[in-house]
Every structure is written in C-alpha cells, then in structure tokens.
Design an enzyme around this catalytic site. Structure first.
Site, short mmCIF file in Angstrom:
data_model
loop_
_atom_site.label_atom_id
_atom_site.label_comp_id
_atom_site.label_asym_id
_atom_site.label_seq_id
_atom_site.Cartn_x
_atom_site.Cartn_y
_atom_site.Cartn_z
N SER A 74 11.25 8.65 4.21
CA SER A 74 9.83 7.75 4.43
C SER A 74 9.94 7.12 5.83
CB SER A 74 9.33 7.15 3.34
OG SER A 74 8.31 6.59 3.46
N ASP A 280 2.86 6.82 7.75
CA ASP A 280 4.40 6.48 7.80
C ASP A 280 5.16 8.03 7.77
OD1 ASP A 280 4.06 7.21 4.90
OD2 ASP A 280 5.64 5.94 4.49
N PRO A 500 15.67 -8.40 -2.43
CA PRO A 500 16.35 -7.29 -1.58
C PRO A 500 15.61 -6.27 -1.60
CG PRO A 500 17.02 -7.61 -3.90
CD PRO A 500 16.31 -8.75 -3.90
N THR A 503 15.20 0.01 -0.19
CA THR A 503 15.18 1.32 0.89
C THR A 503 16.18 1.11 1.98
OG1 THR A 503 13.09 0.55 1.93
CG2 THR A 503 12.75 1.81 0.05
C1 G16 Z 1 8.73 2.67 -0.61
C2 G16 Z 1 8.22 2.44 -1.91
C3 G16 Z 1 7.07 1.32 -1.59
C4 G16 Z 1 7.89 0.05 -1.20
C5 G16 Z 1 8.66 0.53 0.20
C6 G16 Z 1 9.52 -0.75 0.61
O1 G16 Z 1 8.04 3.14 0.34
O2 G16 Z 1 7.57 3.49 -2.05
O3 G16 Z 1 6.69 1.07 -3.00
O4 G16 Z 1 6.78 -0.95 -0.69
O5 G16 Z 1 9.52 1.38 -0.05
O6 G16 Z 1 10.43 -0.99 -0.57
P1 G16 Z 1 11.49 -1.97 -0.26
O7 G16 Z 1 10.89 -3.41 0.14
O8 G16 Z 1 12.14 -2.31 -1.51
O9 G16 Z 1 12.45 -1.37 0.84
P2 G16 Z 1 8.47 4.38 1.36
O10 G16 Z 1 7.15 4.55 2.12
O11 G16 Z 1 9.36 3.85 2.14
O12 G16 Z 1 8.68 5.43 0.60
#
Ligand code: G16
Length: 541
Positions: A74, A280, A500, A503
C-alpha cells in the site's frame, strides 16, 4: 513418495515438506499480522507468503468459499511488500485467523507439517477436505509476481484452486471475492461496468464537463482509472497524474504523503478551484484537495465522512425512513469533525486504527459511515436498511420522498461496500458535490480543522508501547502516559496520543492544538520524550 497404500493426507504432507524447504524462515525475522496484514521488506516476505498460501487455503476450506490474498504494501515504499487476506464477504481476515497467521508465518519449515495438522484440528477442517479457492491479486511492485507465486505454492500444496487475477487495486480484489461468493458478476470488467453505470445513473449529464485530477501515487490506481476514464468520458474528464511512468511509487506523492506533509503531491499541475484527489499505492484511500488563491486545501477522510453522512442523513429524513445512521472514526479524527457531527445529531464512535475495526463497528448501524482521517472508508448498509430502502423505492408515490429514496437506492450501488475504495469514493464524492450543488469551498467550510501535526518516530522496539481507550492512551510502559499528560497540559485545548504503527517500523505521534505552531511544538516534545523514554528503558535491560 507415491504408490499404493499412501493416503491422500500423506501425499499432501509430503508436498508441503518438499516445497517448504524452498521457503525457509529468514534468521532473526519475526512476522506479525499487523494493522492490515503483513508488511516488510519484499526480500524477506516470501517465507511468510508461502505460509499465508497454506493458511488461506485452510481458511477457504473452512469457509467453503473463495478467499482473497492481496499482495501489496500500500503506502509503503517500493522496496516493501505485504499481504492482506480477504474474507468471503470482502471483509478483513477474522481476528482469530490473524493470530493463526502470525503463528504459522513464524513456524520453521521442519515444524510446518505438524503445525498445520494442529491448526486443521483446531479449526476442525481436514487438510484434504474439498478444495477451496484463493483469488490472488497484486499491486504494481516489482516483487509482486514472486510473492504471488509463493502464495500460490502454499495453496497448491493443499490442493486449493488458485486464480491469479494479476495487477489490480486492493478494493477490486475485495469486490471480486465478495461477488464470487454471492455468485454475482465478478470480473474486473464487471467492476468497471457496475460502478461506471451506477455513477452515470446518479450523476447525470452536466452542461459543462468537469475535469478531475487524480494523483495516483505512481501506483495501481492509474491502471484502474485508465480503464474507467473512457466509460465516463461523456460526463467527466479523469486526468491521471503520477501514473508510474515517470516517478517512484508513493514518493513525494500519494495520499499518505499528502496527509502527513499537509501539502500537495508533486506531479499535479493544478488550476484554481479544480477538483483534485490523491490516492495511495493500492487505491484503497483517497483525499480531496483544491487550491484557492494558490493556497492548498485538503479535505481528508473526516471531511469525506461528514459529506457522506450529511448527504445520506438528509435523504433518510426526506424519504421518512426509520433508519439509524452513525459515523465511525479513529483517534486521528480531527476534533472539529467530531464536534460538527455531534452538532448535527449524528452519533460518532471511536475505534482503534485499522479498517477492520471501523468496518465491524459500522455494522452496528443501519447506515454506517466509516472513515479514517487518512482517507480509508466506505458506507455500509445493513440488510434491514437495504430491504427498507428497496421496498420503499417500489411503493413510494409522494414526489419528494420518492426522489430521496431513488437517490438512496442509486447511492447504495455507487459505493463499494466490501471495503473503502479510492476510485469509487471519488465518483461518490463528485456525485454528492454535483447533486447538492456544493463547491469545494462550501464543503471545506462546513467546519474548520484544528491544526495538527503527525510525526513518525523510530525507536528500537515499537512493540513495547501498548495502548488502551481506542489508542488514545498508553497503558505501557508505565509512566509514559503521565509524561504525555504533563506535556499536553502546557497547551490549551490540546490533545496528543502515541501508538505503534502496524504497517511501518515506527511509532506515530499525533498532536492537535489551537495553533499550528503549538501542534508542531507539542508533537516534537512528545516525540522526543518517547524516544528518550524508550532508550532509557533499553539501557536498563
Ligand atoms: C493500513 C490500514 C489502515 C491504517 C494504515 C496505517 O492502510 O488499512 O487502516 O490506517 O495502514 O496504519 P498504521 O498507523 O498502523 O501504520 P494501508 O493503506 O497502508 O493499507
């Protein structure tokens, strides 16, 4: 091993033993099913991908349905990759199976057969039971084909059918999985036809054909919009920017960059007041932006939620339908958006970050609008809501009520209810703006965002930070929340939280204050406190 007397189970297990040796774990690497699946450097993902092929096959057998696996990281940089598993109705993987995924992905090759046998017992599905099906899609990353092949290898070991649909957006895969399981049209072409027809039906012709610019983050969204653009060309001009031909994925562009930097993406030549969007890398989130007097204005997921909720609330009232409507947000939601929704009498609920949490909570309403501030979101219509709306559409004869319910029916068809979809959300936003005769300025002026700052802080081990209260407070390490409270108390009308990331290898700091300068300053002080605090903890270990 072959020949008479060898059971189908032994043949299956032997094939796993043979393949697993090509996907040995990388020493020192720990995988975890995070906010949205697995995410790490692509070069170390294949062992987890192979194991997720096995696990998804088991999940497909247990659900007796098709399961999706999306190969994408993503918003992460091009050298990363990841895996998102999609449940039969297009939802995110069940929490119980997330735990199994984390366990299995860290199981070494020699123990894999035993671990799978245990898991198959626990979920009460035979490893050799009737074949399930896995639908695999991937974004545009170079590592995608290799990771997809690793997923397929795992699924094939369990004699599960694999349909590799190649490069697609994450929401397209969710939609295809859902449509497949309800035996409805389910190809990518069906996706384009369904949503372009729904858009044309509700949007209608205009005197002038607006031009809409979309920053595609140099990712897969460009492919999707390129297919959609000709179908919509009598109604709108979709101008595709950052299509990947001349720039790196998510670099200085894309929804994550724009939200974090609160600035326009590179590669978009805007005109004043033109409708612009940024999406994105896998096209599951979108933000709107426009320039007025050369000033950049961003309308984020919160503004999109208020637009959708306001539109639907009006239609529900005009149609005189007895349906509950609510909005689901996370801690990142701007305080002004929550106050605005409250002032309109719309219930708001806060849940932890992650589409999986928002989606689930939105199901509590007849019409559940959920959005993260970063642009992930959609609208869910309960079975009851769909029944009530569709029944009324046939029976209603009063003009105002009939018009409202007709629009509601059309809107339900324009929304990808499987998951938040950057592309279909753009079409839905454009439709609402046109039907309600709203300019970007009027929409933007519904409320004024409180100034905020988000920072990413790299610490040694982000997992030592645990949160509570929908991630608004820290529960551990002990004493850290008290330090945040002290720092926040130096500012008026301020709030700040730390969590934390699930991703990226960082913790995120979010500060909201009365002025931008204060928000910047609070975020910096909390960020450096968190860094020092965790360093001190490590030095004591
Ligand atoms: C993913 C999740 C989202 C989240 C984002 C950031 O998005 O699907 O729900 O808001 O990660 O998450 P974190 O703050 O835990 O890093 P994507 O678009 O990267 O798949």
């Amino acid at each position: 091993m072959s020949g008479e007397g060898v059971s189908p189970l032994e043949i299956t297990l032997e094939s796993i033993r043979a393949t697993a040796s090509s996907y040995n774990l990388v020493p020192g690497v720990k995988y975890a099913y995070g906010t949205a699946g697995f995410r790490c450097k692509a070069e170390i993902l294949a062992p987890a991908a192979y194991r997720m092929g096995l696990l998804s096959a088991l999940r497909a057998k247990s659900a007796k349905a098709a399961i999706g696996v999306m190969v994408t990281a993503s918003h992460n940089p091009p050298e990363d990759n990841g895996l998102k598993v999609v449940e039969p109705q297009g939802e995110m993987l069940l929490p119980r199976w997330e735990n199994y995924s984390t366990q299995l992905s860290n199981t070494d090759s020699a123990s894999l057969v035993e671990a799978l046998k245990d898991l198959s017992e626990e979920v009460d599905v035979s490893l050799t039971s009737a074949r399930g099906k896995i639908i695999v899609g991937r974004d545009t990353r170079d590592s995608g084909p290799l990771i997809s092949a690793a997923v397929a290898a795992g699924a094939h070991n369990l004699q599960c059918k694999v349909e590799d649909i190649g490069v697609c957006t994450t929401p397209q895969l969710h939609w295809i999985v859902k449509q497949t399981n309800i035996s409805k049209p389910n190809t990518i072409e069906d996706y384009y036809r369904t949503f372009s027809d729904s858009f044309i039906n509700l949007y209608g012709k205009s005197e002038s054909k607006p031009s809409i610019k979309v920053d595609c983050a140099n990712g897969v969204g460009a492919k999707s919009l390129r297919s959609l653009a000709p179908l919509l060309s009598d109604y709108i001009d979709l101008v595709i920017c950052n299509d990947g031909s001349n720039g790196k994925l998510n670099e200085n562009c894309g929804a994550d960059f724009v939200k974090l930097m609160q600035n326009a993406p590179q590669g978009v030549n805007y005109s004043e007041n033109e409708h612009c969007y940024t999406i994105d890398g896998d096209a599951d989130r979108s933000l709107f932006f426009f320039f007025q007097d050369h000033k950049f204005n961003m309308l984020d997921g919160d503004k999109i939620a208020t637009l959708f909720a306001g539109f639907l609330n009006t239609l529900i009232h005009e149609a005189e339908l007895d349906l509950s409507l609510g909005v689901v947000q996370t801690a990142y939601a701007n305080g002004s958006s929550t106050s605005y929704l409250h002032s309109k009498g719309i219930p708001v609920v806060c849940v932890p970050t992650g589409v999986k949490h928002l989606h689930k909570k939105a199901e509590d309403f007849d019409v559940g609008v959920y959005f993260e501030a970063n642009g992930h979101g959609t609208v869910l219509f309960s079975d009851t809501a769909m029944e009530v709306i569709n029944k009324r559409a046939v029976q209603e004869t009063r003009k105002i009520q009939q018009s409202a319910v007709t629009r509601l029916v059309a809107f339900t068809k324009l929304i990808n209810t499987a998951v938040g979809d950057a592309v279909t959300n753009i079409l839905a936003i454009e439709t609402i703006l046109k039907l309600c005769n709203l300019s970007p300025q009027t929409w933007n002026n519904m409320y004024t965002d409180l100034p905020y700052r988000q920072l990413k802080i790299n610490i040694r081990d982000r997992d030592i930070i645990k949160t509570r209260d929908a991630e608004r407070k820290i529960s551990s390490p002990e004493g850290m929340q008290e330090k945040i409270d002290v720092l926040v108390s130096d500012y008026s009308n301020a709030r700040c939280f730390v969590r934390p990331s699930g991703t990226e290898n960082c913790v995120r700091v979010h500060a909201e204050c009365a002025t931008q300068r204060e928000a910047d300053s609070l975020a910096m002080s909390v960020g450096s406190m968190v860094f020092d605090f965790t360093e001190a903890l490590h030095s004591r270990l």
